[in-house]
Motif scaffolding. Sequence first.
Motif, short mmCIF file in Angstrom:
data_model
loop_
_atom_site.label_atom_id
_atom_site.label_comp_id
_atom_site.label_asym_id
_atom_site.label_seq_id
_atom_site.Cartn_x
_atom_site.Cartn_y
_atom_site.Cartn_z
N ARG A 145 1.02 4.32 -2.74
CA ARG A 145 0.71 5.69 -2.36
C ARG A 145 1.84 6.66 -2.63
N HIS A 151 -6.84 9.10 -4.16
CA HIS A 151 -5.73 9.30 -3.22
C HIS A 151 -6.19 9.01 -1.80
N GLU A 210 0.84 -1.21 0.00
CA GLU A 210 0.00 0.00 0.00
C GLU A 210 0.87 1.26 0.00
N TRP A 240 -3.57 7.33 -7.39
CA TRP A 240 -3.86 6.01 -6.83
C TRP A 240 -5.18 5.98 -6.05
#
Length: 259
Positions: free
Chosen positions: A127, A188, A123, A133
């Motif tokens: 990011r 985001h 993750e 994303w």
Amino acid sequence: MRVLVTGASGALGRDVVPVLRGAGHEVRALSRVARPDQDGVSWVRGDLATGEGLVPALHDVDTVVHLASAPYRRGYTREVDVEGTRRLAADARAAGVRHLLYVSIVGADVVPWGYFRIKVQAERIVRSSGPAWTVLRATQFYSLIDAVLRAAARLPVIPYDPGIGSQAVHTGDVARRLLELLTAGPSHDVVEFGGPEVLGLREAARQWLEVSERRRVLVPVRVPGSLGAAFRAGPFVTTAEPTGTLTWREYLASHPAGA
């Protein structure tokens, strides 16, 4: 739009690909082995563990739906889930991909479990080092709970921890949620998604036994240590909305045990 799906042949990917195609998207599916194009899906060869084939697979792609994972395979898990995600994110940025949509697990950030920690590392890569994303954390899939109960039913008793609850979800519902997030564009943000009901493990097992017409004794057993305490703290449920719609019993009715 043109969408690259990693893990397209997996449990979730098998539902995601037709959902995307049904919505009119051009789907390019990544696989480590060569596969013939089928049902309007273009299969391309690529390997997250080595990076082979990723650059041509990403050519002229608008969005990447990153589902691929290799759980519980020691060093290979890290090579695919962490380093593979790093390669994919970097190559996607270089290719001008506009949206990287990654699927993780509800509770991954709070459960002290090796595979969950790897998902959180992935993750962070999504990011910080790729294109715009979205991270979707989904609860456990019905197919996983089903497989665990099938394995447990080989014995005359099925153990369960009465303090652990689950909000498992159908992969078809997750696929439709992914389509919504893809359509909305990069958020985001980390978004959670679970099934329509929270069940204790005893009730989940009881329904499974009833639908499968099997008889087993359900035995309460507390999972020991810090891991058990973390499980009982409720990490596998979410208050996020919307939720999936297919219930556990409905799933079982369409997936007979032993089938």
